[in-house]
Design a protein around this motif. Structure first.
Motif, PDB file in Angstrom:
ATOM      1  N   VAL A  44      29.157  43.527  28.341  1.00  0.00           N
ATOM      2  CA  VAL A  44      27.873  43.550  29.028  1.00  0.00           C
ATOM      3  C   VAL A  44      27.390  42.108  29.153  1.00  0.00           C
ATOM      4  CG1 VAL A  44      25.499  44.390  28.991  1.00  0.00           C
ATOM      5  CG2 VAL A  44      27.349  45.821  28.080  1.00  0.00           C
ATOM      6  N   VAL A  45      27.319  41.610  30.378  1.00  0.00           N
ATOM      7  CA  VAL A  45      26.904  40.227  30.625  1.00  0.00           C
ATOM      8  C   VAL A  45      25.399  40.213  30.883  1.00  0.00           C
ATOM      9  CG1 VAL A  45      27.184  38.202  32.096  1.00  0.00           C
ATOM     10  CG2 VAL A  45      29.174  39.627  31.548  1.00  0.00           C
ATOM     11  N   GLU A  46      24.677  39.587  29.969  1.00  0.00           N
ATOM     12  CA  GLU A  46      23.238  39.451  30.104  1.00  0.00           C
ATOM     13  C   GLU A  46      22.894  38.174  30.869  1.00  0.00           C
ATOM     14  OE1 GLU A  46      21.227  41.714  29.279  1.00  0.00           O
ATOM     15  OE2 GLU A  46      22.185  42.929  27.730  1.00  0.00           O
ATOM     16  N   ASP A  47      21.835  38.240  31.676  1.00  0.00           N
ATOM     17  CA  ASP A  47      21.366  37.088  32.451  1.00  0.00           C
ATOM     18  C   ASP A  47      22.496  36.481  33.290  1.00  0.00           C
ATOM     19  OD1 ASP A  47      19.525  35.336  33.417  1.00  0.00           O
ATOM     20  OD2 ASP A  47      19.385  34.103  31.612  1.00  0.00           O
ATOM     21  N   PRO A  48      23.195  37.317  34.094  1.00  0.00           N
ATOM     22  CA  PRO A  48      24.330  36.805  34.880  1.00  0.00           C
ATOM     23  C   PRO A  48      23.855  35.858  35.986  1.00  0.00           C
ATOM     24  CG  PRO A  48      23.778  39.019  35.568  1.00  0.00           C
ATOM     25  CD  PRO A  48      22.906  38.724  34.379  1.00  0.00           C
ATOM     26  N   PRO A  49      24.768  35.061  36.566  1.00  0.00           N
ATOM     27  CA  PRO A  49      24.383  34.139  37.630  1.00  0.00           C
ATOM     28  C   PRO A  49      24.079  34.887  38.925  1.00  0.00           C
ATOM     29  CG  PRO A  49      26.758  34.141  37.361  1.00  0.00           C
ATOM     30  CD  PRO A  49      26.205  34.993  36.244  1.00  0.00           C
ATOM     31  N   GLN A  50      23.429  34.192  39.841  1.00  0.00           N
ATOM     32  CA  GLN A  50      23.099  34.792  41.134  1.00  0.00           C
ATOM     33  C   GLN A  50      24.349  34.980  41.999  1.00  0.00           C
ATOM     34  OE1 GLN A  50      20.035  35.981  42.066  1.00  0.00           O
ATOM     35  NE2 GLN A  50      19.483  35.532  39.934  1.00  0.00           N
ATOM     36  N   GLY A  51      25.240  34.009  41.964  1.00  0.00           N
ATOM     37  CA  GLY A  51      26.461  34.099  42.761  1.00  0.00           C
ATOM     38  C   GLY A  51      27.515  34.967  42.098  1.00  0.00           C
ATOM     39  N   GLU A  52      28.601  35.209  42.834  1.00  0.00           N
ATOM     40  CA  GLU A  52      29.674  36.078  42.330  1.00  0.00           C
ATOM     41  C   GLU A  52      30.554  35.333  41.332  1.00  0.00           C
ATOM     42  OE1 GLU A  52      32.245  39.342  44.514  1.00  0.00           O
ATOM     43  OE2 GLU A  52      33.131  37.366  44.845  1.00  0.00           O
ATOM     44  N   TYR A  53      30.816  35.965  40.217  1.00  0.00           N
ATOM     45  CA  TYR A  53      31.734  35.438  39.211  1.00  0.00           C
ATOM     46  C   TYR A  53      32.758  36.521  38.900  1.00  0.00           C
ATOM     47  CZ  TYR A  53      29.465  38.443  35.798  1.00  0.00           C
ATOM     48  OH  TYR A  53      28.993  39.541  35.120  1.00  0.00           O
ATOM     49  N   ASP A  75      38.431  37.306  45.909  1.00  0.00           N
ATOM     50  CA  ASP A  75      38.455  35.919  46.384  1.00  0.00           C
ATOM     51  C   ASP A  75      39.710  35.231  45.847  1.00  0.00           C
ATOM     52  OD1 ASP A  75      38.124  33.195  46.782  1.00  0.00           O
ATOM     53  OD2 ASP A  75      36.019  33.173  46.188  1.00  0.00           O
ATOM     54  N   PRO A  76      40.611  34.774  46.709  1.00  0.00           N
ATOM     55  CA  PRO A  76      41.869  34.184  46.227  1.00  0.00           C
ATOM     56  C   PRO A  76      41.662  32.921  45.402  1.00  0.00           C
ATOM     57  CG  PRO A  76      41.634  33.901  48.608  1.00  0.00           C
ATOM     58  CD  PRO A  76      40.575  34.838  48.179  1.00  0.00           C
ATOM     59  N   GLN A  77      40.607  32.172  45.683  1.00  0.00           N
ATOM     60  CA  GLN A  77      40.374  30.949  44.913  1.00  0.00           C
ATOM     61  C   GLN A  77      39.991  31.266  43.472  1.00  0.00           C
ATOM     62  OE1 GLN A  77      37.453  28.757  47.218  1.00  0.00           O
ATOM     63  NE2 GLN A  77      39.053  27.680  48.367  1.00  0.00           N
ATOM     64  N   LEU A 106      36.871  43.013  37.517  1.00  0.00           N
ATOM     65  CA  LEU A 106      36.575  41.584  37.456  1.00  0.00           C
ATOM     66  C   LEU A 106      35.133  41.286  37.853  1.00  0.00           C
ATOM     67  CD1 LEU A 106      39.801  40.091  39.102  1.00  0.00           C
ATOM     68  CD2 LEU A 106      39.237  40.139  36.667  1.00  0.00           C
ATOM     69  N   ARG A 107      34.618  42.000  38.826  1.00  0.00           N
ATOM     70  CA  ARG A 107      33.265  41.730  39.329  1.00  0.00           C
ATOM     71  C   ARG A 107      32.184  42.348  38.445  1.00  0.00           C
ATOM     72  NH1 ARG A 107      35.656  43.040  44.600  1.00  0.00           N
ATOM     73  NH2 ARG A 107      35.886  41.136  45.824  1.00  0.00           N
ATOM     74  N   GLY A 108      32.473  43.450  37.813  1.00  0.00           N
ATOM     75  CA  GLY A 108      31.482  44.123  36.997  1.00  0.00           C
ATOM     76  C   GLY A 108      30.574  45.017  37.823  1.00  0.00           C
ATOM     77  N   GLU A 109      29.856  45.856  37.119  1.00  0.00           N
ATOM     78  CA  GLU A 109      28.927  46.799  37.742  1.00  0.00           C
ATOM     79  C   GLU A 109      27.504  46.452  37.324  1.00  0.00           C
ATOM     80  OE1 GLU A 109      27.876  51.600  37.537  1.00  0.00           O
ATOM     81  OE2 GLU A 109      29.527  50.745  36.371  1.00  0.00           O
ATOM     82  N   ALA A 110      26.603  46.350  38.301  1.00  0.00           N
ATOM     83  CA  ALA A 110      25.219  45.996  38.005  1.00  0.00           C
ATOM     84  C   ALA A 110      24.555  47.113  37.210  1.00  0.00           C
ATOM     85  CB  ALA A 110      24.464  45.729  39.296  1.00  0.00           C
ATOM     86  N   PRO A 135      30.631  31.057  39.771  1.00  0.00           N
ATOM     87  CA  PRO A 135      30.373  30.902  41.209  1.00  0.00           C
ATOM     88  C   PRO A 135      30.626  29.476  41.701  1.00  0.00           C
ATOM     89  CG  PRO A 135      28.595  32.115  40.152  1.00  0.00           C
ATOM     90  CD  PRO A 135      29.463  31.586  39.063  1.00  0.00           C
ATOM     91  N   GLU A 136      30.545  28.506  40.793  1.00  0.00           N
ATOM     92  CA  GLU A 136      30.761  27.104  41.165  1.00  0.00           C
ATOM     93  C   GLU A 136      32.233  26.710  41.178  1.00  0.00           C
ATOM     94  OE1 GLU A 136      26.928  28.101  39.772  1.00  0.00           O
ATOM     95  OE2 GLU A 136      28.773  28.038  38.554  1.00  0.00           O
ATOM     96  N   GLY A 137      33.127  27.674  40.904  1.00  0.00           N
ATOM     97  CA  GLY A 137      34.557  27.373  40.923  1.00  0.00           C
ATOM     98  C   GLY A 137      35.063  26.738  39.641  1.00  0.00           C
ATOM     99  N   GLU A 138      34.375  26.960  38.543  1.00  0.00           N
ATOM    100  CA  GLU A 138      34.806  26.450  37.245  1.00  0.00           C
ATOM    101  C   GLU A 138      35.274  27.610  36.373  1.00  0.00           C
ATOM    102  OE1 GLU A 138      31.372  24.489  35.784  1.00  0.00           O
ATOM    103  OE2 GLU A 138      31.526  22.776  37.169  1.00  0.00           O
ATOM    104  N   LEU A 139      35.937  27.266  35.278  1.00  0.00           N
ATOM    105  CA  LEU A 139      36.446  28.298  34.367  1.00  0.00           C
ATOM    106  C   LEU A 139      35.786  28.161  33.006  1.00  0.00           C
ATOM    107  CD1 LEU A 139      38.579  30.602  34.204  1.00  0.00           C
ATOM    108  CD2 LEU A 139      40.117  28.940  33.159  1.00  0.00           C
ATOM    109  N   ARG A 140      35.243  29.279  32.513  1.00  0.00           N
ATOM    110  CA  ARG A 140      34.688  29.328  31.168  1.00  0.00           C
ATOM    111  C   ARG A 140      35.629  30.126  30.272  1.00  0.00           C
ATOM    112  NH1 ARG A 140      28.268  30.712  30.954  1.00  0.00           N
ATOM    113  NH2 ARG A 140      27.491  29.064  32.345  1.00  0.00           N
ATOM    114  N   VAL A 141      35.769  29.675  29.028  1.00  0.00           N
ATOM    115  CA  VAL A 141      36.622  30.359  28.055  1.00  0.00           C
ATOM    116  C   VAL A 141      35.814  30.560  26.777  1.00  0.00           C
ATOM    117  CG1 VAL A 141      38.816  30.357  26.832  1.00  0.00           C
ATOM    118  CG2 VAL A 141      38.616  29.180  29.037  1.00  0.00           C
TER     119      VAL A 141
END
Length: 292
Positions: A44-53, A75-77, A106-110, A135-141
């Motif tokens: 469960v992702v709390e306070d998710p970003p506005q753009g798609e992750y 999104d292939p990228q 991968l996208r999750g459900e609101a 959404p900014e094209g970076e990777l978090r681990v």
């Protein structure tokens, strides 16, 4: 007590026990849970970003294609960002592959102000990290996570990166409560039906059941929480037989309100009734723990 009276008490007690268990069978024991639950991780992702992750799980290497034709929907990228991550033999499970099938999102459900990502089936790892393509094209681990229960729910704060999950001790406490209350109801009614006075035998009855339910929580409850419903059913019969033997001996020597024959008759009837109720309620207990 005459042998005939003991047999009659057993028959009467068995009929009453059957009625009680049939009533319990009408309880939410028919809960709408999968007939064969599989391992599962819910994030469960709390306070998710506005753009798609995208959110995936870091798993041991494997080549089972989990996305198949669905790959074209993403999104292939972002897929490439997840697929390119590799850490000592571990990679993105849903994006790249697993050793056994795993479904996920991968996208999750609101869900209100949060998003829920669910991964399930035999490819779900016992140990993993969260991989997030932002959404900014970076990777978090994330840090490593151990799946300590058969089905695990995590809460991940997107802004802080902090993770939390319910305490397993609370799960054990709930398991103990869920099994203790029906047992006290069934065996308590039978105690009165066999004409044992509560004033003399109520404390013994309560202490014996507290002890045996603690034992069942530490054994049967552990199987259910850590290994799932099938393991719970496999352990149920031998454990209930052990409990029945122990309670019969304890009641034989500790109950005082009736003769020895009636003590044994009560112990066997009460344990048969509570064991049948346990079988009927086990699926509901599993659903109660892991539905969310």
């Amino acid at each position: 007590m005459k042998p005939f009276d003991t047999a009659r008490q057993l028959r009467s007690g068995a009929r009453l026990a059957l009625c009680l268990c049939l009533l319990l069978a009408l309880f939410p024991a028919v809960a709408q849970a999968d007939m064969g639950p599989k391992p599962q991780v819910t994030v469960v992702v709390e306070d998710p970003p506005q753009g798609e992750y995208y959110l995936d799980l870091l798993v041991p290497e494997g080549d089972y294609d989990n996305l198949g034709d669905q790959r074209a929907q993403y999104d292939p990228q972002k897929l490439a960002l997840l697929a390119d991550y590799w850490e000592g033999g571990w990679h993105a499970g849903l994006t790249v592959g697993t050793r056994a099938p795993m479904w996920g999102d991968l996208r999750g459900e609101a869900r209100g102000e949060s998003r829920r990502h669910t991964f399930g089936y035999f490819g779900v790892p016992d140990r993993f990290k969260l991989l997030i393509a932002t959404p900014e094209g970076e990777l978090r681990v994330s840090n490593w996570v151990d799946r300590v229960t058969f089905q695990t729910t995590l809460t991940y704060d997107y802004q802080t990166g902090q993770m939390a999950r319910p305490s397993i001790w609370l799960a054990y406490l709930r398991q103990f409560t869920v099994t203790l209350l029906p047992t006290l109801l069934i065996e308590g009614v039978l105690l009165l039906a066999f004409r044992f006075p509560l004033k003399k035998d109520g404390l013994v009855f309560l202490l014996v059941n507290l002890g045996t339910q603690l034992f069942l929580t530490a054994t049967l409850g552990r199987q259910l929480l850590l290994h799932g419903l099938i393991a719970g059913y496999a352990a149920l019969v031998p454990l209930e037989l052990a409990v029945a033997g122990a309670e019969t001996l304890l009641y034989l020597y500790l109950l005082r309100g009736q003769g020895r024959g009636r003590r044994v008759a009560y112990a066997l009837t009460a344990n048969a009734a509570s064991a049948l109720a346990g079988w009927l309620l086990l699926k509901w207990e599993f659903w109660l723990h892991f539905s969310s």
